[in-house]
Scaffold this active site. Structure first.
Site, short mmCIF file in Angstrom:
data_model
loop_
_atom_site.label_atom_id
_atom_site.label_comp_id
_atom_site.label_asym_id
_atom_site.label_seq_id
_atom_site.Cartn_x
_atom_site.Cartn_y
_atom_site.Cartn_z
N ARG A 220 5.84 -1.13 -16.68
CA ARG A 220 5.34 -1.26 -15.30
C ARG A 220 6.11 -0.30 -14.40
O ARG A 220 6.98 0.45 -14.85
CB ARG A 220 5.53 -2.69 -14.81
CG ARG A 220 6.99 -3.08 -14.68
CD ARG A 220 7.17 -4.49 -14.20
NE ARG A 220 8.52 -4.67 -13.69
CZ ARG A 220 9.09 -5.85 -13.50
NH1 ARG A 220 8.44 -6.95 -13.79
NH2 ARG A 220 10.31 -5.92 -13.02
N ASP A 264 14.81 -4.11 -26.85
CA ASP A 264 15.80 -4.30 -25.79
C ASP A 264 16.79 -3.15 -25.93
O ASP A 264 17.48 -3.03 -26.96
CB ASP A 264 16.49 -5.66 -25.98
CG ASP A 264 17.54 -5.92 -24.90
OD1 ASP A 264 18.00 -4.95 -24.26
OD2 ASP A 264 17.89 -7.10 -24.71
N TYR A 356 25.19 -2.71 -9.19
CA TYR A 356 24.14 -1.69 -9.31
C TYR A 356 24.68 -0.31 -8.91
O TYR A 356 24.43 0.69 -9.59
CB TYR A 356 22.98 -2.11 -8.40
CG TYR A 356 21.71 -1.30 -8.55
CD1 TYR A 356 20.90 -1.42 -9.68
CD2 TYR A 356 21.30 -0.45 -7.54
CE1 TYR A 356 19.72 -0.70 -9.78
CE2 TYR A 356 20.12 0.28 -7.64
CZ TYR A 356 19.33 0.14 -8.76
OH TYR A 356 18.16 0.85 -8.86
N THR A 391 7.62 -0.82 -5.60
CA THR A 391 7.40 -1.38 -6.95
C THR A 391 7.64 -2.89 -6.91
O THR A 391 8.03 -3.44 -5.88
CB THR A 391 8.39 -0.79 -7.99
OG1 THR A 391 9.70 -1.24 -7.67
CG2 THR A 391 8.35 0.72 -8.06
P1 NAI Z 1 10.91 -2.55 -12.53
O1 NAI Z 1 11.78 -3.75 -12.51
O2 NAI Z 1 9.57 -2.63 -11.90
O3 NAI Z 1 10.74 -2.03 -14.04
C1 NAI Z 1 11.85 -1.90 -14.91
C2 NAI Z 1 11.38 -2.02 -16.33
O4 NAI Z 1 12.52 -1.94 -17.19
C3 NAI Z 1 10.68 -3.35 -16.62
O5 NAI Z 1 9.44 -3.15 -17.27
C4 NAI Z 1 11.69 -4.08 -17.50
O6 NAI Z 1 11.09 -4.97 -18.42
C5 NAI Z 1 12.37 -2.90 -18.21
N1 NAI Z 1 13.66 -3.31 -18.76
C6 NAI Z 1 14.63 -4.03 -18.15
N2 NAI Z 1 15.64 -4.28 -19.02
C7 NAI Z 1 15.30 -3.70 -20.20
C8 NAI Z 1 15.93 -3.63 -21.46
N3 NAI Z 1 17.11 -4.21 -21.70
N4 NAI Z 1 15.30 -2.95 -22.46
C9 NAI Z 1 14.09 -2.37 -22.25
N5 NAI Z 1 13.45 -2.42 -21.06
C10 NAI Z 1 14.05 -3.07 -20.04
O7 NAI Z 1 11.78 -1.37 -11.88
P2 NAI Z 1 11.32 -0.02 -11.16
O8 NAI Z 1 11.34 -0.25 -9.70
O9 NAI Z 1 10.12 0.54 -11.79
O10 NAI Z 1 12.61 0.90 -11.46
C11 NAI Z 1 12.68 1.80 -12.56
C12 NAI Z 1 14.01 2.52 -12.50
O11 NAI Z 1 14.17 3.16 -11.23
C13 NAI Z 1 15.24 1.59 -12.65
O12 NAI Z 1 16.24 2.25 -13.37
C14 NAI Z 1 15.67 1.39 -11.22
O13 NAI Z 1 17.03 1.04 -11.14
C15 NAI Z 1 15.39 2.77 -10.63
N6 NAI Z 1 15.25 2.75 -9.17
C16 NAI Z 1 14.22 2.08 -8.56
C17 NAI Z 1 14.12 2.10 -7.18
C18 NAI Z 1 13.01 1.41 -6.45
O14 NAI Z 1 12.98 1.49 -5.21
N7 NAI Z 1 12.06 0.76 -7.11
C19 NAI Z 1 15.10 2.80 -6.36
C20 NAI Z 1 16.12 3.46 -7.10
C21 NAI Z 1 16.18 3.43 -8.47
#
Ligand code: NAI
Length: 450
Positions: A220, A264, A356, A391
């Protein structure tokens, strides 16, 4: 998640009302759509007195992309972009002429237009104080100018690292990215081209043709957008996520005609399973995107291992271990690219995010320290640091905090997952082969932090 305020101030009666009331009106950004022109209008090339030859080189490059390039602004001309060439700038006083000329043409910049500076690094050893002041001046000027632009226009800069020539493939590649709609939410940033490496792709629209990419956390949000964008640019994509997200992961894999791996990433054998999967299903591995990430916000006074441990384990320890093992395996192709997700919280810090912030700043440290090893393997490693992106992760932030976070940047809105994905696809591309160990913020020039 949708931004209702942005929709309201850009449509019908509420648009007129917002205008009359003088309310802030974030613009609908110019984002990539197949078939749209690279730049929404003519390109004006300006330069300081000493950089005329350099301006010729870049004008020639852009003429090769069939852009309508002009060297002088004539009255009433509109422009889709202004490229300001300052590579031979010799003193701060020499900025005056090109800057005032740029100022005079800003009102003619189209909505979604671009200003791109091209200059040289101010940190080269042995520079005179005057030269360093001139070069560093470009940085402050550009960041200030980006805050003045309106209508979804952005200002960004390319910095040539020590010894990097204007004809380096990544100078052209970075220029094209910054001019294009792909950089919609990149604003007020200066990206350094660190070497003459990289190659111009045979097809700018499919630079990743024939390559195999692995994207973690791709069920996602940003990860799914990265998978779609890499596939659009020609890559075969392996999407990785935890078993609990299996259904969503399979849907993304089907959509991009790639393959899914339920895993994972904190497991000890994560790298081995990724390598076994790509070997059996795709036969090679070229691109690795460490996107999976988690948040467990708490003030440090209330923080327990329950919040601290998973954030460090997923966001930084797993990427460190997987990168090490993948590099050691020798399974990567001849021009490998690794791109990691950092965050503006890892640069500026954020209340409630000591865990974080540590993990995302850790990613930046990892990228900088690994650049040499990747260069030796013919590749690169870089980070993208998103600001506020719409998101599921940010949808959980309480309304008032979310509204402030999303407006507190030069573009007055949150970015879309697609905006982060475009930056990652660029850094993964052959034309970015001369950009190594860098952090590119995709934050609409977030007002917090550097
Ligand atoms: P999200 O929470 O929507 O998606 C993260 C995905 O990573 C999920 O599908 C989750 O199941 C997967 N995940 C979590 N732990 C896992 C594991 N141990 N093994 C495999 N998969 C795992 O997050 P989003 O917003 O899409 O963020 C993606 C990246 O961008 C992250 O690294 C986040 O820290 C970074 N980010 C996001 C920001 C935002 O505003 N949304 C801002 C700055 C950085």
């Amino acid at each position: 998640m949708t931004d209702t305020y942005l929709d309201l101030v850009n449509s019908g009666f509420t648009r007129t009302l917002a205008k009359r009331l003088g309310l802030p009106r974030p613009a609908v950004l110019r984002r990539f759509r197949e078939g749209d022109p690279l730049v929404p209008g003519r390109v004006l090339v300006l330069h300081d007195d000493d950089s005329s030859d350099a301006a010729d080189v870049l004008a020639e490059t852009m003429l090769g992309w069939d852009l309508d390039v002009h060297r002088h602004a004539s009255k009433d001309d509109g422009f889709g972009a202004v490229v300001l060439v300052l590579t031979e700038l010799s003193a701060p006083s020499r900025l005056r002429e090109p800057l005032l000329a740029l100022g005079g043409s800003l009102r003619a910049l189209a909505p979604g237009g671009r200003v791109v500076t091209v200059s040289r690094t101010a940190t080269e050893p042995g520079l005179s104080a005057t030269l360093a002041a001139a070069r560093q001046g470009v940085d402050g000027m550009l960041r200030s100018l980006a805050k003045e632009l309106r209508g979804g226009a952005t200002g960004n800069g390319i910095v040539l690292g020590e010894g990097v020539g204007l004809d380096a493939p990544s100078v052209a590649g970075t220029l094209r990215f910054l001019l294009s709609a792909r950089s919609a939410f990149v604003d007020g940033q200066l990206l350094t081209v660190t070497s003459d490496g990289g190659t111009i792709p045979a097809d700018w629209d499919r630079p990743l043709d024939g390559q195999v990419a692995v994207v973690t956390g791709a069920a996602r949000g940003i990860g799914a957008a990265i998978a779609r964008t890499l596939a659009r640019d020609g890559a075969s994509v392996v999407v990785v996520d935890v078993p609990a997200s299996g259904e969503a992961l399979a849907a993304v894999a089907n959509e991009v005609r790639g393959s899914a791996l339920q895993l994972d990433i904190t497991a000890d054998d994560a790298a081995a399973r990724i390598l076994a999967h790509v070997a059996s299903r795709h036969g090679r591995l070229d691109l690795l995107v460490h996107n999976a990430g988690v948040l467990r916000d708490k003030l440090l006074a209330n923080m327990t291992p329950k919040q601290w441990d998973p954030v460090l384990a997923v966001n930084v320890t797993a990427p460190l271990r997987i990168t090490d093992q993948v590099l050691a395996s020798g399974a990567l192709g001849t021009a490998p690219r690794i791109v990691c997700l950092a965050s503006t919280s890892g640069i500026a810090g954020n209340r409630g995010q000591t865990n974080y912030g540590a993990s995302k700043a850790g990613v930046i440290g990892m990228v900088r320290a690994s650049a040499g090893a990747l260069a030796a393997a013919g590749g690169t490693i870089n980070a993208v640091a998103p600001g506020f992106i719409e998101t599921d992760m940010t949808a959980r932030i309480p309304f008032a905090t979310r509204e402030i976070a999303r407006r507190f940047n030069s573009l007055q809105q949150g970015g879309q997952p697609q905006d982060v994905a475009e930056a990652i696809a660029f850094l993964a591309s052959p034309q970015a082969g001369g950009v190594n160990g860098q952090v590119l913020r995709v934050c609409g020039q977030n007002m917090v932090g550097a």
